[in-house]
Each structure stands twice: as structure tokens, then as C-alpha cells.
Design a protein around this motif. Structure first.
Motif, short mmCIF file in Angstrom:
data_model
loop_
_atom_site.label_atom_id
_atom_site.label_comp_id
_atom_site.label_asym_id
_atom_site.label_seq_id
_atom_site.Cartn_x
_atom_site.Cartn_y
_atom_site.Cartn_z
N PRO A 51 76.62 100.45 57.59
CA PRO A 51 76.54 99.08 57.08
C PRO A 51 76.93 98.12 58.21
CG PRO A 51 77.95 100.46 55.68
CD PRO A 51 77.63 101.25 56.90
N SER A 52 76.20 97.04 58.35
CA SER A 52 76.48 96.06 59.42
C SER A 52 77.90 95.52 59.36
CB SER A 52 75.50 94.89 59.36
OG SER A 52 74.24 95.29 59.80
N ASP A 53 78.40 95.30 58.14
CA ASP A 53 79.74 94.71 58.04
C ASP A 53 80.86 95.68 58.41
OD1 ASP A 53 79.59 96.29 55.74
OD2 ASP A 53 80.01 94.64 54.35
N ALA A 54 80.53 96.96 58.61
CA ALA A 54 81.52 97.94 59.05
C ALA A 54 81.47 98.18 60.56
CB ALA A 54 81.30 99.27 58.32
N PHE A 55 80.56 97.49 61.24
CA PHE A 55 80.33 97.69 62.68
C PHE A 55 80.79 96.48 63.47
CE2 PHE A 55 77.63 96.90 66.38
CZ PHE A 55 77.80 98.06 67.09
N SER A 56 81.42 96.74 64.63
CA SER A 56 81.77 95.62 65.51
C SER A 56 81.76 96.08 66.97
CB SER A 56 83.15 95.03 65.16
OG SER A 56 84.15 96.01 65.29
N VAL A 57 81.48 95.13 67.83
CA VAL A 57 81.63 95.32 69.28
C VAL A 57 83.03 94.80 69.59
CG1 VAL A 57 80.82 94.63 71.56
CG2 VAL A 57 79.16 95.07 69.73
N THR A 58 83.87 95.65 70.15
CA THR A 58 85.27 95.28 70.38
C THR A 58 85.56 94.90 71.83
OG1 THR A 58 85.89 97.60 70.69
CG2 THR A 58 86.08 96.69 68.46
N LEU A 59 84.63 95.21 72.73
CA LEU A 59 84.82 94.88 74.14
C LEU A 59 83.45 94.72 74.78
CD1 LEU A 59 86.80 94.68 76.64
CD2 LEU A 59 86.28 97.10 77.01
#
Length: 157
Positions: A51-59
Motif C-alpha cells: 500500500p502506498s501509505d505504508a511506503f516511504s523514502v527515508t533518505l
């Protein structure tokens, strides 16, 4: 996938871009299309659909590469050019992550294979379902439910 593995974190080959997911995948796949073969320099590409809302770019700041297609935005590290994830424009609710980007990818097994019509004759995976192209859109709900049931059965062993 075992919930104890969450969150999953990972990054590109050089470490310049890092990613994180906080939910299990909805589905896992191997795609045998010639485009994926060329972009991955392999017999197929691997995807874990989250799911998109569970994904993030952190760096870092990934860049769009591949064909620069408006329908499929393929994101790469700008330095080492690792193909990290894809965002399909038509389905904003999901992101396809290359599972080998995770620090721990041992949990990954493809559940479906797509574009077997373009598969190299020797390429094989343990996927439970095979499709000559992409599955019909109306099958995805059933496939994601079956994948969730399959992974919880494995986790309970």
C-alpha cells in the motif's frame, strides 16, 4: 510475511537512497516481460506490492528512469542507478518495490508470475499462479486475498 519483520527497511546498492515499509505486501510477483528483463538485466524482475501509505523514502531523492513513461514511473537511485520501485499512475494506492532492495529479502517468494508469454525457456520460479500477460484487473482482489491467506498459513507454522 511474518509481521515480526516489519518495518522493512532497505536501500540501493550505494546506500544513497533508503526506503521503509510498515505493512506487509499485498502481493508478490515475478515479471518476465522483455522490458523487465532489460531493466533488471535478468530473466525477470521481482516485485512486492505494498500500500502506498505504508511506503516511504527515508533518505535521498530517487529519480525517474527507464522509459520515463507517464503510466509507470520507475524510480532509481541517481548515483548507482539501482531500480528501486515503481509507481503505476493508474493505481496510486500501491507501490511496487524491488524486494532485493530490502536489507532482509529472505522472506520474499513470488506468488504470481506475469508475462510468461515472454519468459526465457529456462527461467522458473515457485510462483503459485502464472499469467501470459498481467492478470485481468478483476482477479487482483482474489489474488491478494489468496496471498494473505497463504502467507498467514506459512507464518503460523
Amino acid at each position: 510475511m511474518n509481521q515480526d519483520l516489519l518495518p522493512l527497511e532497505g536501500g540501493c546498492r550505494c546506500g544513497g537512497v533508503r526506503i521503509r515499509v510498515t505493512a506487509p505486501p499485498l502481493l508478490t510477483a515475478a515479471c518476465h516481460c522483455s522490458g523487465c528483463q532489460r531493466m533488471s538485466a535478468s530473466a525477470f524482475s521481482l516485485s512486492a506490492i505494498f500500500p502506498s501509505d505504508a511506503f516511504s523514502v527515508t533518505l535521498g531523492e530517487p529519480v525517474i528512469g527507464g522509459l520515463h513513461d507517464k503510466e509507470l514511473a520507475h524510480f532509481f537511485c541517481p548515483h548507482c542507478m539501482s531500480w528501486m520501485f515503481t509507481r503505476p499512475a493508474a493505481i496510486e494506492a500501491i507501490v511496487n518495490v524491488r524486494p532485493t532492495m530490502f536489507d532482509n529479502a529472505a522472506w520474499f517468494v513470488p506468488f504470481i508470475e506475469t508475462y510468461t508469454s515472454e519468459k526465457l525457456p529456462w527461467a522458473a520460479t515457485p510462483a503459485m499462479h502464472r499469467f501470459e500477460q498481467f492478470p485481468p484487473f478483476e482477479l487482483y482482489e482474489r489474488l491478494t486475498q489468496e496471498y494473505a491467506a497463504h502467507t498467514s498459513e506459512i507464518d503460523s507454522r
